[in-house]
Design an enzyme around this catalytic site. Structure first.
Site, PDB file in Angstrom:
ATOM      1  N   TYR A 196      -9.211   4.676  16.194  1.00  0.00           N
ATOM      2  CA  TYR A 196      -8.350   5.094  15.068  1.00  0.00           C
ATOM      3  C   TYR A 196      -8.222   6.616  15.015  1.00  0.00           C
ATOM      4  O   TYR A 196      -7.116   7.156  14.862  1.00  0.00           O
ATOM      5  CB  TYR A 196      -8.939   4.554  13.770  1.00  0.00           C
ATOM      6  CG  TYR A 196      -8.094   4.778  12.539  1.00  0.00           C
ATOM      7  CD1 TYR A 196      -7.043   3.918  12.229  1.00  0.00           C
ATOM      8  CD2 TYR A 196      -8.351   5.841  11.676  1.00  0.00           C
ATOM      9  CE1 TYR A 196      -6.277   4.103  11.093  1.00  0.00           C
ATOM     10  CE2 TYR A 196      -7.589   6.038  10.538  1.00  0.00           C
ATOM     11  CZ  TYR A 196      -6.559   5.164  10.251  1.00  0.00           C
ATOM     12  OH  TYR A 196      -5.790   5.361   9.111  1.00  0.00           O
ATOM     13  N   PRO A 225      -3.284  11.692   5.070  1.00  0.00           N
ATOM     14  CA  PRO A 225      -3.933  11.273   3.830  1.00  0.00           C
ATOM     15  C   PRO A 225      -5.451  11.266   3.974  1.00  0.00           C
ATOM     16  O   PRO A 225      -5.993  11.019   5.063  1.00  0.00           O
ATOM     17  CB  PRO A 225      -3.421   9.846   3.615  1.00  0.00           C
ATOM     18  CG  PRO A 225      -2.238   9.699   4.517  1.00  0.00           C
ATOM     19  CD  PRO A 225      -2.529  10.601   5.680  1.00  0.00           C
ATOM     20  N   ASN A 275       4.578   4.713   9.219  1.00  0.00           N
ATOM     21  CA  ASN A 275       3.411   4.438   8.385  1.00  0.00           C
ATOM     22  C   ASN A 275       2.560   3.292   8.904  1.00  0.00           C
ATOM     23  O   ASN A 275       1.374   3.203   8.582  1.00  0.00           O
ATOM     24  CB  ASN A 275       3.891   4.127   6.958  1.00  0.00           C
ATOM     25  CG  ASN A 275       2.786   3.573   6.073  1.00  0.00           C
ATOM     26  OD1 ASN A 275       1.888   4.296   5.660  1.00  0.00           O
ATOM     27  ND2 ASN A 275       2.843   2.272   5.794  1.00  0.00           N
ATOM     28  N   GLN A 285     -14.345  10.337  12.687  1.00  0.00           N
ATOM     29  CA  GLN A 285     -15.105   9.438  11.803  1.00  0.00           C
ATOM     30  C   GLN A 285     -15.963   8.513  12.652  1.00  0.00           C
ATOM     31  O   GLN A 285     -15.473   7.901  13.613  1.00  0.00           O
ATOM     32  CB  GLN A 285     -14.170   8.620  10.923  1.00  0.00           C
ATOM     33  CG  GLN A 285     -14.858   7.632  10.000  1.00  0.00           C
ATOM     34  CD  GLN A 285     -15.814   8.317   9.027  1.00  0.00           C
ATOM     35  OE1 GLN A 285     -15.481   9.323   8.419  1.00  0.00           O
ATOM     36  NE2 GLN A 285     -17.005   7.798   8.894  1.00  0.00           N
ATOM     37  N   TYR A 327      -8.808   9.562   1.676  1.00  0.00           N
ATOM     38  CA  TYR A 327      -9.100   8.187   1.275  1.00  0.00           C
ATOM     39  C   TYR A 327      -8.279   7.821   0.047  1.00  0.00           C
ATOM     40  O   TYR A 327      -8.408   8.421  -1.012  1.00  0.00           O
ATOM     41  CB  TYR A 327     -10.605   8.024   1.023  1.00  0.00           C
ATOM     42  CG  TYR A 327     -11.380   7.987   2.325  1.00  0.00           C
ATOM     43  CD1 TYR A 327     -11.648   6.776   2.955  1.00  0.00           C
ATOM     44  CD2 TYR A 327     -11.793   9.156   2.950  1.00  0.00           C
ATOM     45  CE1 TYR A 327     -12.317   6.729   4.165  1.00  0.00           C
ATOM     46  CE2 TYR A 327     -12.471   9.125   4.165  1.00  0.00           C
ATOM     47  CZ  TYR A 327     -12.727   7.905   4.763  1.00  0.00           C
ATOM     48  OH  TYR A 327     -13.380   7.869   5.964  1.00  0.00           O
ATOM     49  N   GLY A 354     -17.633   5.481  14.192  1.00  0.00           N
ATOM     50  CA  GLY A 354     -17.197   4.092  14.318  1.00  0.00           C
ATOM     51  C   GLY A 354     -15.687   3.933  14.405  1.00  0.00           C
ATOM     52  O   GLY A 354     -15.175   2.815  14.285  1.00  0.00           O
ATOM     53  N   GLY A 359       0.796  -1.225   0.000  1.00  0.00           N
ATOM     54  CA  GLY A 359       0.000   0.000   0.000  1.00  0.00           C
ATOM     55  C   GLY A 359       0.825   1.270   0.000  1.00  0.00           C
ATOM     56  O   GLY A 359       1.794   1.422  -0.751  1.00  0.00           O
ATOM     57  N   ILE A 360       0.440   2.210   0.856  1.00  0.00           N
ATOM     58  CA  ILE A 360       1.134   3.491   0.950  1.00  0.00           C
ATOM     59  C   ILE A 360       2.590   3.282   1.340  1.00  0.00           C
ATOM     60  O   ILE A 360       3.489   3.941   0.807  1.00  0.00           O
ATOM     61  CB  ILE A 360       0.418   4.414   1.953  1.00  0.00           C
ATOM     62  CG1 ILE A 360      -0.947   4.847   1.406  1.00  0.00           C
ATOM     63  CG2 ILE A 360       1.272   5.637   2.279  1.00  0.00           C
ATOM     64  CD1 ILE A 360      -1.797   5.621   2.399  1.00  0.00           C
TER      65      ILE A 360
END
Length: 240
Positions: free
Chosen positions: A147, A177, A82, A141, A179, A143, A13-14
């Site tokens: 996080y 970042p 990360n 966010q 999405y 839910g 990924g990133i």
């Protein structure tokens, strides 16, 4: 040999995009990973970038892992924090372990990596630490109390450590970042993802390479006067 950079969660990924960009910039890059040996082997075969396995949420393992990298590759000049996980759920449904694991890895990992590498950067008079936060750490966010709290903590951690590092030519910055088109976002149900994209002014998900270019800048000499900053790369979804 170029300056040594460690990217945590660097094999997919990133993280992978960041590793490849820093490698192209001339850094000697090491990718940390936690568990997927097969993905790590494939990553090394495809990129030539060495991988080292440890859990960044484990303080002692991180100390040992970074010491091993320093001994085998060279002193660590750049850390990109990360690595991160999600354990989503509303507060009423979220267990303590769901809370604790996200805080331990996502936020604790930043502390553990900095604790291991900052002293050497200070001694050599140069360093770059880039912490990957999140739009959800800025805006919250539903839910994701765990996080969002961890990622918000990363932004505060960044500002505080930047003040400690500045006089030693160690810059500490964050990227938030939005999405991004990664496996994590791909797991979101299609109907939910459509609603998310509809709220992004540029009309699409971001690309991992776009985050990597931001990291590349913050790790360069061109960014020597940038510290304690959070770079939002989110397509205009949240203007913070």
């Amino acid at each position: 040999m170029g300056k040594v950079a460690i990217v945590t969660g660097g094999t997919r990924g990133i993280g992978r995009a960041i590793c490849e960009k820093l490698q192209a910039d001339g850094f000697t890059v090491v990718a940390n990973y936690a568990g997927n040996d097969e993905a790590a082997r494939k990553f090394t075969d495809e990129t030539g970038i060495a991988t080292y396995k440890w859990d960044v949420g484990d303080h002692e393992a991180t100390q040992a892992g970074c010491a091993k990298v320093a001994a085998e590759v060279g002193p660590v000049d750049v850390v990109v924090n990360n690595a991160g996980i999600t354990r989503d759920g509303t507060l009423m449904r979220m267990g303590f372990d769901d809370w604790n694991e996200v805080m331990r890895i996502n936020l604790g990992g930043c502390f553990n990596m900095a604790k291991a590498c900052f002293p050497g950067m200070k001694e050599r008079g140069w360093g770059r630490i880039v912490n990957i936060g999140s739009i959800n750490g800025q805006a919250g966010q539903y839910g994701q109390v765990n996080y969002a709290a961890a990622k918000s903590g990363i932004h505060g951690f960044t500002k505080a450590l930047a003040q400690e590092g500045a006089r030693f030519k160690i810059t500490v910055n964050a990227i938030a970042p939005g999405y991004i088109d990664t496996d994590m976002v791909a797991a979101v149900p299609d109907e939910v993802l459509e609603k998310i994209v509809a709220k992004i002014p540029v009309g699409r998900l971001g690309k991992a390479e776009e985050i990597a270019r931001g990291v590349s800048f913050l790790c360069s000499e061109d960014a020597a006067f940038v510290t304690g900053s959070t770079m939002s790369i989110n397509g205009g979804q949240h203007m913070y």
